[in-house]
Design a protein around this motif. Structure first.
Motif, PDB file in Angstrom:
ATOM      1  N   GLY A 119       7.503  16.329  -9.161  1.00  0.00           N
ATOM      2  CA  GLY A 119       5.987  16.258  -8.733  1.00  0.00           C
ATOM      3  C   GLY A 119       5.107  15.344  -9.376  1.00  0.00           C
ATOM      4  O   GLY A 119       4.140  15.051  -9.339  1.00  0.00           O
ATOM      5  N   ARG A 120       5.907  14.650 -10.525  1.00  0.00           N
ATOM      6  CA  ARG A 120       5.246  13.384 -11.014  1.00  0.00           C
ATOM      7  C   ARG A 120       5.873  12.113 -10.860  1.00  0.00           C
ATOM      8  O   ARG A 120       7.134  11.766 -10.373  1.00  0.00           O
ATOM      9  N   GLU A 160       0.012  18.585   0.217  1.00  0.00           N
ATOM     10  CA  GLU A 160       1.481  18.306  -0.002  1.00  0.00           C
ATOM     11  C   GLU A 160       1.771  17.189   1.130  1.00  0.00           C
ATOM     12  O   GLU A 160       1.230  16.872   1.971  1.00  0.00           O
ATOM     13  N   LYS A 161       2.611  16.438   0.528  1.00  0.00           N
ATOM     14  CA  LYS A 161       3.305  15.451   1.414  1.00  0.00           C
ATOM     15  C   LYS A 161       3.956  15.903   2.667  1.00  0.00           C
ATOM     16  O   LYS A 161       4.795  17.018   2.446  1.00  0.00           O
ATOM     17  N   LYS A 195       0.742  -1.057   0.039  1.00  0.00           N
ATOM     18  CA  LYS A 195      -0.136   0.016  -0.014  1.00  0.00           C
ATOM     19  C   LYS A 195       0.853   1.213  -0.022  1.00  0.00           C
ATOM     20  O   LYS A 195       1.918   1.473   0.553  1.00  0.00           O
ATOM     21  N   GLN A 196       0.491   2.204  -0.666  1.00  0.00           N
ATOM     22  CA  GLN A 196       1.272   3.617  -0.998  1.00  0.00           C
ATOM     23  C   GLN A 196       0.203   4.767  -0.946  1.00  0.00           C
ATOM     24  O   GLN A 196      -0.868   4.674  -1.544  1.00  0.00           O
ATOM     25  N   ARG A 197       0.467   5.688  -0.162  1.00  0.00           N
ATOM     26  CA  ARG A 197      -0.192   6.912   0.037  1.00  0.00           C
ATOM     27  C   ARG A 197       0.446   7.880  -0.823  1.00  0.00           C
ATOM     28  O   ARG A 197       1.654   8.401  -0.579  1.00  0.00           O
ATOM     29  N   ILE A 198      -0.263   8.736  -1.836  1.00  0.00           N
ATOM     30  CA  ILE A 198       0.390   9.784  -2.993  1.00  0.00           C
ATOM     31  C   ILE A 198      -0.230  11.051  -2.564  1.00  0.00           C
ATOM     32  O   ILE A 198      -1.406  11.024  -2.921  1.00  0.00           O
ATOM     33  N   PHE A 199       0.634  12.091  -2.435  1.00  0.00           N
ATOM     34  CA  PHE A 199       0.040  13.327  -2.192  1.00  0.00           C
ATOM     35  C   PHE A 199      -0.080  14.445  -3.459  1.00  0.00           C
ATOM     36  O   PHE A 199       1.053  14.148  -3.990  1.00  0.00           O
TER      37      PHE A 199
END
Length: 411
Positions: free
Chosen positions: A375-376, A408-409, A148-152
């Protein structure tokens, strides 16, 4: 072919010679050594025959995968053993020259004997890849992991804050041999309860018929509220066998494209769809395979024609070299790319969050997990199935779950 076969055999014989020397130094039982020699010769003959009777009109078979697995299980440990003993031989030759020129040692006595403890060290080191590869073909190839991965994203539409996407890739259904394990993996996919599921290519090794025994199983992947989408991978084009005619190749390709629909996935062929939620939308773009060293059928400009820079875009592209070469700095600004293809070479070392290594990293700049550039992002799935080597060591089969977050992360 003749020179390749000769070189292949000479290398294997050299490795066998060093392995025999190691066992001979430690084991003094004559009959054990005879049995070892006969078994080693039989395995060598089987492997040579297997590789050089490969039929390009058929492609990879389970028999061929068994041959590949056997070769790795037998010869990777023996290569490790050979390196250790070769190092000792370099020392022995150096010592013999010193003895001869500096101490006038008689020729019969100038070469030191092979040391038993060096052979023991070599065998101990060889046991590590041997046991690892055995684990890979018996357990590792079906040791599915949910990652699992969370991306902002600052410009993610508000409605998609917390939106979840499951990704699978590189199924290679022609390699499967355990229905219970595949059924278990489908259950894992369904347990994620994601909003959308993406399949980033390689449904088969070569032939559409490979998937036929598994259609019912993969049809158990439940409907996702915001859709099930897929793209093609390099193996889906039937490029790696010799076809009797172009007509048969074309028919197989059409049948493979139809397979995705038969398991409920919407196949995107250089096109996009808008995914809408609460009056807002994101664009899902799917390109055909585009790889630095593989088929380049993908057309990113065609696939995104009509999209604006400010549209939030998710791209499916099977080969991560596409992102590295063409996508990450594209003027249309593709926020997140999903890829697969590398399998992480199905062999490596991973300590989640701290360390990962595989030979794949010397071929692909992005080979497993999440990467970012200005940011990509790209996420490279490690693959659901396996190919060539019928196992996995360290790099386990993966079901990915990505959560999109607005903002933002945090540092």
């Amino acid at each position: 072919m003749g020179f390749r076969l000769l070189f292949f055999i000479v290398v294997l014989l050299l490795v066998e010679l060093y392995a025999f020397q190691a066992f001979k130094t430690i084991v003094k039982d004559r009959w054990f050594m005879v049995a070892y020699g006969v078994l080693s010769l039989a395995v060598l003959i089987y492997i040579v025959y297997g590789f050089f009777s490969f039929d390009r009109s058929v492609g990879q078979t389970r028999g061929m995968m068994f041959t590949m697995g056997l070769m790795l299980v037998v010869y990777v440990p023996k290569i490790v053993l050979t390196i250790v003993l070769l190092g000792e031989d370099i020392f022995r030759i150096g010592a013999s020259l010193v003895n001869y020129f500096m101490y006038n040692t008689p020729r019969k006595e100038m070469m030191p004997e092979r040391r038993k403890f060096i052979s023991q060290i070599g065998l101990g080191l060889a046991a590590i890849p041997f046991l690892s590869l055995i684990y890979g073909v018996t357990i590792g190839k079906y040791n599915f992991k949910v990652i699992k991965q969370r991306i902002f994203f600052p410009d993610l539409p508000d409605a998609f804050d917390g939106f979840t996407i499951t990704q699978i890739s590189d199924v290679h259904s022609g390699s499967f041999d355990n229905p219970d394990k595949i059924s278990y993996a489908i259950d894992l996919i369904n347990e994620q309860n994601s909003d959308m599921i993406l399949f980033t290519g390689d449904i088969v090794n070569t032939h559409a018929t490979e998937m036929h025994p598994w259609i019912e199983t993969f049809n158990r992947i439940k409907k996702h509220e915001y859709g099930k989408y897929s793209v093609l991978g390099n193996h889906d084009y039937g490029e790696y066998v010799t076809w009797p005619s172009q007509t048969e190749k074309n028919q197989n390709f059409q049948d493979i494209k139809d397979l995705y629909g038969r398991i409920g996935f919407n196949l995107l062929l250089n096109e996009y769809r808008f995914v809408e939620k609460d009056g807002q939308k994101i664009a899902l773009v799917g390109v055909e395979n585009w790889g630095k060293n593989f088929k380049q059928a993908g057309d990113l400009n065609k696939a995104s024609e009509g999209l604006q820079v400010e549209d939030f875009k998710i791209l499916m592209s099977h080969d991560p070299s596409h992102w590295d070469i063409e996508v990450k700095e594209h003027e249309k600004n593709f926020h997140l790319t999903f890829s697969g293809h590398t399998h992480g070479m199905q062999f490596g070392i991973e300590i989640p969050g701290y360390f990962k290594w595989s030979l794949a990293q010397y071929v692909y700049a992005q080979w497993a997990g999440l990467y970012e550039h200005l940011g990509r992002y790209i996420y490279v799935n490690r693959g659901f199935g396996f190919h060539a080597y019928p196992g996995r060591v360290g790099i386990m089969p993966e079901i990915t779950v990505i959560e999109l977050k607005k903002g933002e992360k945090l540092a």
